[in-house]
Design an enzyme around this catalytic site. Sequence first.
Site, PDB file in Angstrom:
ATOM      1  N   GLU A  91      38.890  20.758  74.158  1.00  0.00           N
ATOM      2  CA  GLU A  91      37.887  20.025  73.082  1.00  0.00           C
ATOM      3  C   GLU A  91      37.875  18.794  73.513  1.00  0.00           C
ATOM      4  O   GLU A  91      38.918  17.995  73.930  1.00  0.00           O
ATOM      5  CB  GLU A  91      38.632  20.223  71.793  1.00  0.00           C
ATOM      6  CG  GLU A  91      37.769  19.607  70.747  1.00  0.00           C
ATOM      7  CD  GLU A  91      38.418  19.914  69.420  1.00  0.00           C
ATOM      8  OE1 GLU A  91      38.472  20.917  68.833  1.00  0.00           O
ATOM      9  OE2 GLU A  91      38.594  18.823  68.629  1.00  0.00           O
ATOM     10  N   ASP A 126      44.406  25.659  64.758  1.00  0.00           N
ATOM     11  CA  ASP A 126      44.409  25.310  66.092  1.00  0.00           C
ATOM     12  C   ASP A 126      44.348  26.539  66.875  1.00  0.00           C
ATOM     13  O   ASP A 126      43.701  26.433  67.939  1.00  0.00           O
ATOM     14  CB  ASP A 126      45.853  24.501  66.305  1.00  0.00           C
ATOM     15  CG  ASP A 126      45.902  23.506  65.275  1.00  0.00           C
ATOM     16  OD1 ASP A 126      46.045  22.389  65.471  1.00  0.00           O
ATOM     17  OD2 ASP A 126      46.849  23.756  64.274  1.00  0.00           O
ATOM     18  N   ASP A 133      43.129  23.591  72.415  1.00  0.00           N
ATOM     19  CA  ASP A 133      42.599  22.543  71.272  1.00  0.00           C
ATOM     20  C   ASP A 133      43.910  21.753  71.346  1.00  0.00           C
ATOM     21  O   ASP A 133      44.935  21.862  70.795  1.00  0.00           O
ATOM     22  CB  ASP A 133      42.684  23.358  70.028  1.00  0.00           C
ATOM     23  CG  ASP A 133      42.469  22.279  68.684  1.00  0.00           C
ATOM     24  OD1 ASP A 133      41.557  21.445  69.038  1.00  0.00           O
ATOM     25  OD2 ASP A 133      42.793  22.614  67.711  1.00  0.00           O
TER      26      ASP A 133
END
Lengths: 177, 177
Positions: B65, B138, B4
């Site tokens: 992501e 996260d 992430d």
Amino acid sequence: MGIDPGLTRCGLGVVEGQVGRPLRLVDVNVLRTSADRPVAERLVTIEKGIDAWLDEFAPDAVAVERVFARSDSSTIMGTAQASGIAMVAAARRGIPLALHTPSEVKAAVSGSGRAAKAQVGAMVARILRLEAAPKPADAADALALAITHIWRGGAQSRLEAAVAQHERRIAAAGGAR
Amino acid sequence: MGIDPGLTRCGLGVVEGQVGRPLRLVDVNVLRTSADRPVAERLVTIEKGIDAWLDEFAPDAVAVERVFARSDSSTIMGTAQASGIAMVAAARRGIPLALHTPSEVKAAVSGSGRAAKAQVGAMVARILRLEAAPKPADAADALALAITHIWRGGAQSRLEAAVAQHERRIAAAGGAR
């Protein structure tokens, strides 16, 4: 060395000289990657191209164009990713790095922060005593970044280096306590 | 391994398993960098942290992501730069890479592309049989990316690998002519 980051075209320009003396074009190039390839592969191509130039020219400093978020641009994500690659390539080698905004670059080479692309190219050609403006615009922009850095970025790098050295001293003093 | 991306906090999560079998948490971590440091230095820290995990866990695939330009976010440039670093770190090693959007990840783990952050964390905890949702968000997001990749990304990677192999064959055939 100036780097105009981009995923489709990434401009690289090396300029030699110092403030108050005529500047000299050393080399200029534009790395190109195909939009047909996966983004990661394109970023690796850009990284390899930048690394090769850092090896070849061992620049004293690297100037990268500062990227801003603008909702009106579909290419901004790729440009930001390419700028991150460029910044890391320089920082990993300990080469002093500066970021200059497009307005700063335009103001440095043309006297106006709102100069047109063609004007920047024409001024780069005049400053480096070239017969014509470097093409494409990414090449001229990379050279303009390098020129800007020599003319105004030197002081910024020295300031950052001094701050970093001061911080290391404080950290060392703290560790010795 | 899920990543992430972020400049202040970059989540890393490794999950082991396959579709139709219980998944297992291998490790999870959040790389943090200080906003007081220059961006290039922060990106190098992130690159080193990601490289260390790729060395340690040698993942079969990396899922990052997918970052979108949104004018309402002041952190989007740093996130895009960090995502570029993550993508290159994987691609440089030839590790299959996939990008999943936040909606895809939410839909994969919770059944809804518009699930709340807390719901994603709760589902990650349930899927990996953890006692509580991984913190900060996260960390949960990185694990959710890894889970999503196992559940839906595998097919995408295989498709991309097949396309790449096909292209190499065509290129090789062209070269032999």
